[in-house]
Design a protein around this motif. Sequence first.
Motif, short mmCIF file in Angstrom:
data_model
loop_
_atom_site.label_atom_id
_atom_site.label_comp_id
_atom_site.label_asym_id
_atom_site.label_seq_id
_atom_site.Cartn_x
_atom_site.Cartn_y
_atom_site.Cartn_z
N LEU A 1 8.20 3.17 -5.85
CA LEU A 1 7.06 2.20 -5.93
C LEU A 1 7.25 1.15 -7.19
O LEU A 1 6.67 -0.10 -7.20
N GLU A 2 8.06 1.50 -8.25
CA GLU A 2 8.25 0.55 -9.23
C GLU A 2 9.26 -0.38 -8.68
O GLU A 2 9.16 -1.57 -9.33
N GLY A 3 9.95 -0.29 -7.80
CA GLY A 3 11.08 -1.31 -7.26
C GLY A 3 9.96 -2.34 -6.18
O GLY A 3 10.87 -3.10 -5.81
N ILE A 4 8.85 -2.36 -5.99
CA ILE A 4 8.25 -3.00 -5.00
C ILE A 4 7.70 -4.28 -5.74
O ILE A 4 7.41 -4.31 -6.78
N ASP A 5 8.24 -5.42 -5.29
CA ASP A 5 7.91 -6.66 -5.65
C ASP A 5 6.59 -7.26 -4.82
O ASP A 5 6.97 -7.54 -3.67
N ALA A 6 5.63 -7.16 -5.40
CA ALA A 6 4.28 -7.57 -4.69
C ALA A 6 3.33 -8.03 -5.76
O ALA A 6 3.28 -7.37 -6.91
N PHE B 1 0.98 -1.10 -0.10
CA PHE B 1 0.02 0.18 0.18
C PHE B 1 0.76 1.23 0.04
O PHE B 1 1.70 1.39 0.87
N SER B 2 0.64 1.97 -0.81
CA SER B 2 1.18 3.48 -1.07
C SER B 2 0.17 4.49 -0.61
O SER B 2 -0.59 4.84 -1.20
N VAL B 3 0.46 5.21 0.82
CA VAL B 3 -0.59 6.10 1.25
C VAL B 3 0.13 7.33 1.41
O VAL B 3 0.71 7.70 2.46
N MET B 4 -0.25 8.06 0.47
CA MET B 4 0.62 9.36 0.15
C MET B 4 -0.32 10.37 -0.57
O MET B 4 -1.39 9.84 -1.26
N ALA C 1 -0.93 5.65 -13.15
CA ALA C 1 -1.39 4.20 -13.67
C ALA C 1 -0.39 4.11 -15.10
O ALA C 1 0.23 2.99 -15.19
N ASP C 2 -0.37 5.06 -15.90
CA ASP C 2 0.24 4.82 -17.10
C ASP C 2 1.72 4.71 -16.93
O ASP C 2 2.37 4.08 -17.76
N ARG C 3 2.41 5.63 -16.18
CA ARG C 3 3.81 5.54 -15.74
C ARG C 3 4.12 4.16 -15.24
O ARG C 3 5.27 3.73 -15.67
N LEU C 4 3.46 3.67 -14.22
CA LEU C 4 3.71 2.53 -13.78
C LEU C 4 3.63 1.40 -15.07
O LEU C 4 4.49 0.35 -15.17
N ARG C 5 2.59 1.18 -15.75
CA ARG C 5 2.57 0.41 -16.82
C ARG C 5 3.66 0.30 -17.83
O ARG C 5 3.91 -0.40 -18.34
#
Length: 327
Positions: free
Chosen positions: A94-99, A79-82, A115-119
């Motif tokens: 966030l991109e480095g999280i393995d979940a 969870f990223s709560v910011m 969402a677009d950046r993460l994708r």
Amino acid sequence: GESVPMDVLVVGIGVIGSYLAHAACDAGNAVTVVARGRWGDTIRDRGLVIHHHVQHKTTIDHPRVVEDVPQGERFDVAFSVMRQDQQIAALDQLEGIDADLLVLVGNNLRAQELADRLRSHGHARRVLFGFQSTAGIRKADHVECVRWGATGLDVAPLHGEPTASDKNLLARVFTGGYRPNWTHDFEDWLLYHAAAVLPMCFVSYLCGCDLRAASHELLRQMVAAQGEGYALLARLGHPVAPEGNEGLLDGGLKTRMWLAVVWIVARTKIGTLCVDDHCRHAPDEMRDLEVGFERIRGLAPDFPMPAWDALLARMGNWNEVCGRWGT
């Protein structure tokens, strides 16, 4: 049989992240929180201490505390709560999280961009968006939290429906009173939430971050502005969210009931903790939210919002607001 503890990561341990981490700990999960500096030291030394204002109780949890997202470590859910600007600034982390599942929690009118950046960075796992209806303030050694009941997490993909695996995963994380409230098309939820929240902020800043100073007429204007925000979104084709709020701000019986609720909130400590404290401590977030909503208004430039515009004009410009209340 007994549920197996899940590995849960929480990035962002302000008021909302603290309560979410507490709920995850309370359900028996192995919880890791990312917290730096003095606050991280405080949680390590004293535990995560939350005073639940309405419930008149204090809880202490002992999650594992780290300063950065652990590398080479796998989590079931993160969870990223910011605030939205912090989420964007933390994208590399966030991109480095393995979940298996990443849930971005909080006000966010740049959710599509996130969402677009993460994708685009090859982010294969599921990304959901959520909002937890808690308020309060973080003190030096504990969190003052305002909530009604066990609360829960309104959550969904930005567009479309949650999958069965999404639902199963969060059901295994939250096994106590705290529950995921599943919806769909969370972009609509975030837009309508902004339409409701921003006029409250305009009035709070106008009254020196003290809603108790707001006249009944000012509160009526605030509710009218909220109604204009809802009407704009409906004109742009966004279904009212959350479901059940249809007719809330169309001037009928539900609106009169809502005005009564608003009056009570403004006259009690609820308004101080839920609105004024947040406005006082996060003017940059409120400004960014309003900038995002102006972008939405640009899609229907001729749509009239007189109450909204009048409140915004009376509030003063954002540079003054952020100069006065910013840290």
